[in-house]
Design a protein around this motif. Structure first.
Motif, PDB file in Angstrom:
ATOM      1  N   LEU A 151      51.397  18.006  55.265  1.00  0.00           N
ATOM      2  CA  LEU A 151      52.374  17.454  54.339  1.00  0.00           C
ATOM      3  C   LEU A 151      51.878  17.695  52.920  1.00  0.00           C
ATOM      4  O   LEU A 151      50.739  17.349  52.583  1.00  0.00           O
ATOM      5  N   HIS A 152      52.728  18.278  52.090  1.00  0.00           N
ATOM      6  CA  HIS A 152      52.351  18.581  50.712  1.00  0.00           C
ATOM      7  C   HIS A 152      53.193  17.765  49.733  1.00  0.00           C
ATOM      8  O   HIS A 152      54.379  17.529  49.970  1.00  0.00           O
ATOM      9  N   LEU A 153      52.553  17.351  48.642  1.00  0.00           N
ATOM     10  CA  LEU A 153      53.265  16.640  47.577  1.00  0.00           C
ATOM     11  C   LEU A 153      52.818  17.203  46.236  1.00  0.00           C
ATOM     12  O   LEU A 153      51.627  17.459  46.013  1.00  0.00           O
ATOM     13  N   GLU A 154      53.792  17.415  45.347  1.00  0.00           N
ATOM     14  CA  GLU A 154      53.467  17.750  43.965  1.00  0.00           C
ATOM     15  C   GLU A 154      54.296  16.844  43.053  1.00  0.00           C
ATOM     16  O   GLU A 154      55.423  16.469  43.388  1.00  0.00           O
ATOM     17  N   ALA A 155      53.696  16.455  41.939  1.00  0.00           N
ATOM     18  CA  ALA A 155      54.368  15.514  41.037  1.00  0.00           C
ATOM     19  C   ALA A 155      53.710  15.554  39.665  1.00  0.00           C
ATOM     20  O   ALA A 155      52.586  16.036  39.499  1.00  0.00           O
ATOM     21  N   HIS A 156      54.439  15.032  38.678  1.00  0.00           N
ATOM     22  CA  HIS A 156      53.891  14.799  37.348  1.00  0.00           C
ATOM     23  C   HIS A 156      53.470  13.334  37.264  1.00  0.00           C
ATOM     24  O   HIS A 156      54.090  12.469  37.881  1.00  0.00           O
ATOM     25  N   LEU A 157      52.432  13.068  36.478  1.00  0.00           N
ATOM     26  CA  LEU A 157      51.978  11.700  36.256  1.00  0.00           C
ATOM     27  C   LEU A 157      51.982  11.418  34.760  1.00  0.00           C
ATOM     28  O   LEU A 157      51.240  12.049  33.994  1.00  0.00           O
ATOM     29  N   ALA A 158      52.857  10.502  34.345  1.00  0.00           N
ATOM     30  CA  ALA A 158      52.939  10.116  32.929  1.00  0.00           C
ATOM     31  C   ALA A 158      51.800   9.148  32.618  1.00  0.00           C
ATOM     32  O   ALA A 158      51.860   7.968  32.964  1.00  0.00           O
ATOM     33  N   CYS A 159      50.744   9.656  31.999  1.00  0.00           N
ATOM     34  CA  CYS A 159      49.566   8.838  31.713  1.00  0.00           C
ATOM     35  C   CYS A 159      49.823   7.928  30.510  1.00  0.00           C
ATOM     36  O   CYS A 159      50.308   8.394  29.467  1.00  0.00           O
ATOM     37  N   PRO A 160      49.521   6.640  30.609  1.00  0.00           N
ATOM     38  CA  PRO A 160      49.740   5.713  29.484  1.00  0.00           C
ATOM     39  C   PRO A 160      48.760   5.948  28.335  1.00  0.00           C
ATOM     40  O   PRO A 160      49.014   5.529  27.210  1.00  0.00           O
ATOM     41  N   GLU A 161      47.656   6.617  28.626  1.00  0.00           N
ATOM     42  CA  GLU A 161      46.657   6.896  27.588  1.00  0.00           C
ATOM     43  C   GLU A 161      46.283   8.374  27.617  1.00  0.00           C
ATOM     44  O   GLU A 161      46.512   9.069  28.600  1.00  0.00           O
ATOM     45  N   ASN A 162      45.689   8.847  26.528  1.00  0.00           N
ATOM     46  CA  ASN A 162      45.258  10.231  26.436  1.00  0.00           C
ATOM     47  C   ASN A 162      43.894  10.358  27.122  1.00  0.00           C
ATOM     48  O   ASN A 162      42.838  10.280  26.496  1.00  0.00           O
ATOM     49  N   LEU A 163      43.924  10.561  28.436  1.00  0.00           N
ATOM     50  CA  LEU A 163      42.708  10.537  29.250  1.00  0.00           C
ATOM     51  C   LEU A 163      41.899  11.824  29.107  1.00  0.00           C
ATOM     52  O   LEU A 163      42.439  12.894  28.822  1.00  0.00           O
ATOM     53  N   THR A 164      40.594  11.710  29.364  1.00  0.00           N
ATOM     54  CA  THR A 164      39.760  12.889  29.497  1.00  0.00           C
ATOM     55  C   THR A 164      39.991  13.482  30.882  1.00  0.00           C
ATOM     56  O   THR A 164      40.556  12.837  31.777  1.00  0.00           O
ATOM     57  N   LYS A 209      47.001   9.845  51.465  1.00  0.00           N
ATOM     58  CA  LYS A 209      46.475  10.305  52.746  1.00  0.00           C
ATOM     59  C   LYS A 209      46.456   9.180  53.772  1.00  0.00           C
ATOM     60  O   LYS A 209      46.906   9.342  54.913  1.00  0.00           O
ATOM     61  N   GLU A 210      45.939   8.023  53.357  1.00  0.00           N
ATOM     62  CA  GLU A 210      45.760   6.917  54.295  1.00  0.00           C
ATOM     63  C   GLU A 210      47.071   6.237  54.661  1.00  0.00           C
ATOM     64  O   GLU A 210      47.270   5.836  55.812  1.00  0.00           O
ATOM     65  N   LYS A 211      47.980   6.100  53.708  1.00  0.00           N
ATOM     66  CA  LYS A 211      49.212   5.336  53.963  1.00  0.00           C
ATOM     67  C   LYS A 211      50.381   6.198  54.434  1.00  0.00           C
ATOM     68  O   LYS A 211      51.215   5.763  55.226  1.00  0.00           O
ATOM     69  N   PHE A 212      50.423   7.461  53.969  1.00  0.00           N
ATOM     70  CA  PHE A 212      51.586   8.297  54.270  1.00  0.00           C
ATOM     71  C   PHE A 212      51.239   9.600  55.008  1.00  0.00           C
ATOM     72  O   PHE A 212      52.144  10.353  55.368  1.00  0.00           O
ATOM     73  N   GLY A 213      49.960   9.871  55.220  1.00  0.00           N
ATOM     74  CA  GLY A 213      49.572  11.079  55.938  1.00  0.00           C
ATOM     75  C   GLY A 213      49.751  12.353  55.144  1.00  0.00           C
ATOM     76  O   GLY A 213      49.806  13.449  55.714  1.00  0.00           O
ATOM     77  N   ILE A 214      49.839  12.253  53.822  1.00  0.00           N
ATOM     78  CA  ILE A 214      49.994  13.429  52.957  1.00  0.00           C
ATOM     79  C   ILE A 214      48.609  14.010  52.699  1.00  0.00           C
ATOM     80  O   ILE A 214      47.755  13.360  52.109  1.00  0.00           O
ATOM     81  N   ASN A 215      48.379  15.231  53.154  1.00  0.00           N
ATOM     82  CA  ASN A 215      47.025  15.776  53.106  1.00  0.00           C
ATOM     83  C   ASN A 215      46.795  16.848  52.041  1.00  0.00           C
ATOM     84  O   ASN A 215      45.725  17.442  51.985  1.00  0.00           O
ATOM     85  N   HIS A 216      47.799  17.094  51.196  1.00  0.00           N
ATOM     86  CA  HIS A 216      47.587  18.029  50.085  1.00  0.00           C
ATOM     87  C   HIS A 216      48.432  17.576  48.897  1.00  0.00           C
ATOM     88  O   HIS A 216      49.651  17.471  49.016  1.00  0.00           O
ATOM     89  N   CYS A 217      47.793  17.300  47.775  1.00  0.00           N
ATOM     90  CA  CYS A 217      48.493  16.798  46.586  1.00  0.00           C
ATOM     91  C   CYS A 217      48.193  17.678  45.381  1.00  0.00           C
ATOM     92  O   CYS A 217      47.056  18.106  45.172  1.00  0.00           O
ATOM     93  N   THR A 218      49.210  17.925  44.577  1.00  0.00           N
ATOM     94  CA  THR A 218      49.046  18.586  43.286  1.00  0.00           C
ATOM     95  C   THR A 218      49.701  17.686  42.246  1.00  0.00           C
ATOM     96  O   THR A 218      50.923  17.499  42.261  1.00  0.00           O
ATOM     97  N   ILE A 219      48.894  17.110  41.364  1.00  0.00           N
ATOM     98  CA  ILE A 219      49.406  16.165  40.375  1.00  0.00           C
ATOM     99  C   ILE A 219      49.125  16.694  38.975  1.00  0.00           C
ATOM    100  O   ILE A 219      47.977  17.006  38.635  1.00  0.00           O
TER     101      ILE A 219
END
Length: 301
Positions: free
Chosen positions: A246-259, A275-285
């Motif tokens: 299962l693959h997931l890709e998404a954008h993450l709107a960061c509240p701060e300018n993180l390193t 991975k633990e809750k939904f069985g998604i084993n590949h993420c691109t964020i």
């Protein structure tokens, strides 16, 4: 994230498929000869179904072997979707064979012919034994793999069809009910359409990269948003690469300018949850900060 592969289990899949192919070749040849000699359309229809099974099992076997090839620079996912394609083709052949059988059965119903019932009975018994053994071989794998499920369903419908042909042979032998031959052919065809449609729908959803039916984009985002100091997920895509990934890709709107290191920590936390809750084993964020765009879960890109 690392992924383990059980190659010995894969070899067992292939061996079971090969045994099933050889058994179905023998059944098909016997039923074609027997159907011609006996004049039984139900037996010939079962032979046609078995022949389609031989082709589908060969396709499943090839797809199974291809799926274990390593990825290359030109095939970055390797052939992991080959088994899904095989399942789609196998499902389509089930439906096509069923439509051919319906046409032949309707024609035969209005012009029933004398049938040599003894030959029908013995060949149907052969079909039950051989196909039943093949079903037993593939049953465990059918629950975990869509390609194996397509092969399993072909063989299961063969077994049921042979049972129906046996019943028809007995009715023709003791009651001379030759019209039963056409009725049983129709019943076999309807069942093929029912099981073929379900498999066709499942494999089409995966090939079209649809969101898996057992998961919700909104629920996944909601769980991620519960993590402390994590921003909002949006522009999400979730799909099956094959039965196991299962693959997931998404954008993450960061509240701060993180390193970069800070974002990596957040990404690891998110990946562990998915991975633990939904069985998604590949993420691109992809991290975003103060990006002006729609923050909807799904957008047309």
């Amino acid at each position: 994230m690392g992924h383990g592969h059980d190659h010995s289990h894969g070899e067992l899949h292939g061996k079971n498929l090969l045994i099933s192919i050889l058994l179905n070749v023998a059944i098909t040849a016997s039923q074609v000869i027997g159907g011609i000699l006996s004049g039984s359309l139900a037996l010939l229809s079962d032979a046609l179904h078995n022949f389609s099974d031989v082709l589908s099992l060969v396709f499943s076997f090839i797809a199974h072997r291809l799926s274990h090839r390593k990825a290359t620079h030109k095939e970055t996912f390797g052939y992991k979707r080959a088994e899904i394609l095989a399942a789609f083709v196998n499902a389509a052949t089930l439906v096509i064979v069923a439509l051919i059988l319906i046409y032949e059965a309707v024609e035969r119903f209005f012009s029933p012919q004398h049938i040599e019932s003894n030959l029908v009975i013995w060949l149907s018994v052969l079909g039950i034994v051989a196909n039943g053994f093949s079903v037993f071989l593939l049953k465990a794998d059918a629950d975990r793999n869509l390609n194996m499920k397509s092969a399993y369903l072909h063989l299961l419908t063969d077994t049921m069809a042979s049972v129906a042909v046996l019943i028809g042979g007995l009715l023709m032998k003791f009651f001379n009910w030759y019209w039963v031959d056409s009725v049983l052919t129709l019943a076999i065809a309807v069942y093929l359409i029912v099981v073929g449609y379900g498999l066709l729908k499942d494999s089409t959803r995966i090939l079209m990269l649809f969101t898996p039916t057992h998961l919700s984009i909104e629920e996944i985002a909601s769980e991620v948003h519960k993590i402390r100091n994590i921003g909002k997920l949006y522009h999400m895509h979730l799909w099956h690469l094959n039965d196991e990934e299962l693959h997931l890709e998404a954008h993450l709107a960061c509240p701060e300018n993180l390193t970069i290191s800070e974002f990596n920590q957040q990404a690891e936390t998110i990946e562990k949850l998915l991975k633990e809750k939904f069985g998604i084993n590949h993420c691109t964020i992809q991290p975003d900060f103060n990006k002006q765009c729609s923050k909807e879960f799904i957008v047309q890109e």
